[in-house]
Design a protein around this motif. Structure first.
Motif, short mmCIF file in Angstrom:
data_model
loop_
_atom_site.label_atom_id
_atom_site.label_comp_id
_atom_site.label_asym_id
_atom_site.label_seq_id
_atom_site.Cartn_x
_atom_site.Cartn_y
_atom_site.Cartn_z
N PRO A 134 0.83 -1.22 0.00
CA PRO A 134 0.00 0.00 0.00
C PRO A 134 0.86 1.27 0.00
CG PRO A 134 -0.79 -1.58 1.64
CD PRO A 134 0.53 -2.08 1.16
N ALA A 135 0.36 2.30 -0.64
CA ALA A 135 1.08 3.57 -0.73
C ALA A 135 1.33 4.14 0.66
CB ALA A 135 0.29 4.56 -1.57
N PRO A 136 2.57 4.52 0.97
CA PRO A 136 2.87 5.06 2.31
C PRO A 136 2.25 6.43 2.55
CG PRO A 136 4.80 5.20 0.88
CD PRO A 136 3.77 4.40 0.13
N GLU A 137 1.81 7.11 1.46
CA GLU A 137 1.22 8.44 1.62
C GLU A 137 -0.13 8.41 2.33
OE1 GLU A 137 3.96 8.60 -1.94
OE2 GLU A 137 2.47 7.19 -1.16
N VAL A 138 -0.74 7.23 2.38
CA VAL A 138 -2.06 7.11 3.01
C VAL A 138 -1.91 6.50 4.40
CG1 VAL A 138 -4.38 6.15 2.83
CG2 VAL A 138 -3.12 6.78 0.75
N PRO A 139 -2.22 7.24 5.44
CA PRO A 139 -2.13 6.67 6.79
C PRO A 139 -3.13 5.55 6.99
CG PRO A 139 -3.10 8.87 6.85
CD PRO A 139 -2.66 8.65 5.46
N VAL A 140 -2.68 4.46 7.56
CA VAL A 140 -3.54 3.32 7.82
C VAL A 140 -4.38 3.58 9.07
CG1 VAL A 140 -3.62 0.86 8.37
CG2 VAL A 140 -1.94 1.73 6.72
N GLN A 141 -5.68 3.39 8.95
CA GLN A 141 -6.58 3.57 10.09
C GLN A 141 -7.43 2.30 10.23
OE1 GLN A 141 -8.90 7.15 9.88
NE2 GLN A 141 -7.14 8.47 9.55
N ALA A 142 -7.26 1.59 11.30
CA ALA A 142 -8.00 0.35 11.52
C ALA A 142 -9.50 0.64 11.62
CB ALA A 142 -7.52 -0.31 12.81
N GLY A 143 -10.26 -0.24 10.99
CA GLY A 143 -11.71 -0.14 11.07
C GLY A 143 -12.33 0.91 10.18
N VAL A 144 -11.54 1.53 9.29
CA VAL A 144 -12.05 2.57 8.39
C VAL A 144 -12.31 1.97 7.01
CG1 VAL A 144 -11.44 4.68 7.15
CG2 VAL A 144 -11.02 4.51 9.60
N PHE A 145 -13.44 2.32 6.42
CA PHE A 145 -13.82 1.87 5.08
C PHE A 145 -13.41 2.96 4.09
CE2 PHE A 145 -16.84 1.26 1.57
CZ PHE A 145 -16.75 -0.12 1.37
N ASN A 146 -12.48 2.61 3.19
CA ASN A 146 -11.90 3.59 2.28
C ASN A 146 -12.59 3.58 0.92
OD1 ASN A 146 -9.78 4.68 3.94
ND2 ASN A 146 -8.68 2.74 3.67
N VAL A 147 -13.10 4.75 0.52
CA VAL A 147 -13.68 4.96 -0.81
C VAL A 147 -12.68 5.76 -1.61
CG1 VAL A 147 -15.63 5.89 -2.11
CG2 VAL A 147 -15.98 5.03 0.22
N LEU A 148 -12.13 5.19 -2.68
CA LEU A 148 -11.07 5.86 -3.43
C LEU A 148 -11.54 6.32 -4.80
CD1 LEU A 148 -7.34 5.14 -3.51
CD2 LEU A 148 -8.52 5.27 -5.71
N PHE A 149 -11.28 7.57 -5.10
CA PHE A 149 -11.50 8.15 -6.43
C PHE A 149 -10.13 8.47 -7.01
CE2 PHE A 149 -11.53 11.81 -9.20
CZ PHE A 149 -12.62 11.62 -10.03
N ALA A 150 -9.87 8.01 -8.24
CA ALA A 150 -8.57 8.27 -8.87
C ALA A 150 -8.80 8.84 -10.26
CB ALA A 150 -7.76 6.97 -8.96
N GLY A 151 -8.03 9.87 -10.61
CA GLY A 151 -8.10 10.39 -11.97
C GLY A 151 -8.26 11.89 -12.04
N ASN A 152 -8.80 12.33 -13.17
CA ASN A 152 -8.94 13.75 -13.45
C ASN A 152 -9.98 14.39 -12.54
OD1 ASN A 152 -8.52 16.19 -15.01
ND2 ASN A 152 -10.54 15.81 -15.90
#
Length: 414
Positions: free
Chosen positions: A211-229
Motif C-alpha cells: 500500500p502507498a505510504p502516503e495514506v495513513p492506515v486507520q483500523a476499522g475505516v472503510f476507504n472509498v477511493l476516487f482516482a483520476g482527473n
C-alpha cells in the motif's frame, strides 16, 4: 506497419497512448509520434522537459517529435489558445518534423479536443495514408455538457469541423457503443464507424502490492477511493455532498488521488465544508504508482455529471478499476453504469444522486469481506473478457490493416 500517431498528449503526461505506443513497437511496428509539449494537467511545461527536451525524444522504441504550442495555463481562454496552438504548430511544423518518413496508417488519439484531427487529416493527405480516428470524447456535445460553449451557432460551427474531420478519416472508432450514433451524425458513411473501447491496463492486475505510504492506515475505516482527473465532468460537488451526508460517520474515509482544473476548488471546498477529517486529497501520481493507492481501497468510485453526452461515455478508469479486482461504486448513468451492473462488480446510483452515492457506500461497507471480494472477482473476470489488453491490441491491429486495405481500394476506384 509504419504507424504515425498524432496526439496532443503524450509521455511524460499519463495517457493510454503511452501504453499503446510501447505495445505497437513490441509487436514489430515502426512507430513515430507527433505530439505537443508536456504540460497536462498542471497547465505548465514539465520541469524535466524544460531542462532537457532531448531526453524526451524517444519512448518505448518510438521516435517522438514535438511541435511548439502554448501551455494550458488556467482559464477557458488559455485552454482555447492551448488547443489552437497545437493545431497551428502541428499543421505548420508537423509535416517538416516527419518529412521523408513513410506512413502506412495515421492513428489519432482524441481524449479531447477533436481539433487534433486537423493536423492528422493534413498529414494523411501529404503521406497518402489512411487516418484512423479514436474518439474518446464527443464534440461538440461535451462542450455543451460542461458549459464551455452555450451558443448554438458556435456549437454548429464546431459540428461542421467535426464533420470535416470524420469525413476525411478512413475509420472512426468510438470508445463506447453509445458513441456510435453520435459519431454517425457527422459521417455520411456509417460503414466507417467501429466500436473500440479502452483496455484494462495490466499494471492494475498485479497482486500483493504494498500500500502507498502516503495514506495513513486507520483500523476499522472503510476507504472509498476516487482516482483520476478532477474536472467539471466528474461532478465533484455531488461527491462532496455525499461525503457531507456521511461526515459524522468516522468509519468512512474518502481518498481522492489526482488533479485537474478543479483541484484548487476541491481543496477550498473540503475546507469550507469541514471535511478535512473524512476527505483526503492526495494529489497526482504517475500511473505506475496508482495500484499502490488502490491497495488501500475497499471500494473504487467513479462519477460523471448528469448529461446525455456523459451517459454515452465509459470513463477510462472503469476498465482499470475492474481489472484491480476491487468493488466499484458508481454515480453515473448510461454506458458506464451498464458496465458495472453487467459485470456485477459493485453498486450504482444515478448521476448527481449524492444521497444515493452515500447509501451505496454504506451498503458496501455493511457487506462481508467475502461478499466484496466476490464483487471484485466478478469485475476482473468481466474486464479480462471485455476489455483485455491483448484482445483489444489484436483488434486495433486488425482495424489498422483494414484501414490500409480500404484506403488502397478507394484509391484504385478513384
Amino acid at each position: 506497419m509504419k504507424i504515425l500517431i498524432v496526439s496532443q498528449y503524450f509521455w511524460p503526461e499519463n495517457f493510454r497512448i503511452n501504453d499503446l505506443t510501447q505495445e505497437l513497437v513490441q509487436r514489430g511496428h515502426s512507430v513515430t509520434v507527433l505530439t505537443g509539449i508536456p504540460n497536462y494537467p498542471a497547465g505548465r511545461v514539465f520541469d524535466a522537459y524544460r531542462q532537457n527536451p532531448k531526453a524526451f525524444g524517444h519512448y518505448g522504441g518510438a521516435k517522438v517529435w514535438r511541435v511548439p504550442m502554448l501551455a494550458r495555463g488556467h482559464g477557458a481562454a488559455r485552454l482555447f489558445l492551448n488547443y489552437l496552438s497545437f493545431v497551428i504548430g502541428a499543421c505548420l511544423c508537423g509535416p517538416w518534423r516527419v518529412r521523408g518518413q513513410q506512413a502506412d496508417v495515421i492513428f489519432v488519439f482524441e481524449p479531447s479536443p477533436v481539433t487534433v484531427g486537423l493536423p492528422a487529416v493534413l498529414l494523411g493527405g501529404i503521406k497518402h495514408a489512411p487516418v484512423v480516428f479514436w474518439a474518446l470524447d464527443l464534440w461538440p456535445e461535451t462542450l455543451a455538457a460542461i458549459g464551455v460553449v452555450r451558443s448554438p451557432r458556435v456549437l454548429g460551427w464546431v459540428g461542421q469541423m467535426v464533420k470535416f474531420i470524420y469525413e476525411r478519416c478512413t475509420l472512426v472508432l468510438g470508445q463506447s457503443r453509445g458513441f456510435l450514433g453520435s459519431i454517425a451524425k457527422y459521417c455520411s458513411d456509417a460503414n466507417k464507424i467501429r466500436y473500440f473501447p479502452s483496455w484494462a491496463e495490466e499494471v492494475f492486475s498485479e497482486p500483493n502490492l504494498a500500500p502507498a505510504p502516503e495514506v495513513p492506515v486507520q483500523a476499522g475505516v472503510f476507504n472509498v477511493l476516487f482516482a483520476g482527473n478532477i474536472g467539471e465532468a466528474q461532478d465533484l460537488p455531488a461527491v462532496l455532498d455525499a461525503a457531507e451526508v456521511l461526515k459524522h460517520n468516522a468509519g468512512i474515509r474518502w481518498l481522492i488521488v489526482g488533479d485537474g482544473r478543479m483541484s484548487n476548488w476541491l481543496e477550498d471546498e473540503v475546507s469550507r465544508r469541514g471535511l478535512q477529517s473524512s476527505v483526503m486529497l492526495l494529489g497526482r501520481f504517475p500511473v505506475e504508482r496508482m495500484p499502490s493507492f488502490y491497495a488501500h481501497a475497499d471500494v473504487l468510485m467513479v462519477s460523471l455529471k448528469k448529461d446525455p453526452t456523459f451517459s454515452m461515455t465509459i470513463p477510462g478508469k472503469v476498465q482499470s478499476y475492474l481489472m484491480a479486482g476491487i468493488p466499484l461504486v458508481g454515480m453515473l448513468d448510461g454506458e458506464g453504469a451498464k458496465v458495472i451492473t453487467e459485470a456485477n462488480a459493485g453498486l450504482v446510483c444515478a448521476a448527481g444522486d449524492s444521497g444515493g452515492l452515500a447509501a451505496a457506500v454504506l451498503e458496501l461497507a455493511a457487506m462481508s469481506v467475502a461478499q466484496r471480494h466476490q464483487l471484485g472477482v466478478n469485475g476482473r473476470v468481466f474486464a479480462q473478457k471485455e476489455f483485455g489488453r491483448t484482445l483489444l491490441m489484436d483488434r486495433l491491429e486488425t482495424l489498422m490493416l483494414e484501414a490500409v486495405f480500404l484506403y488502397r481500394q478507394e484509391k484504385v476506384k478513384s
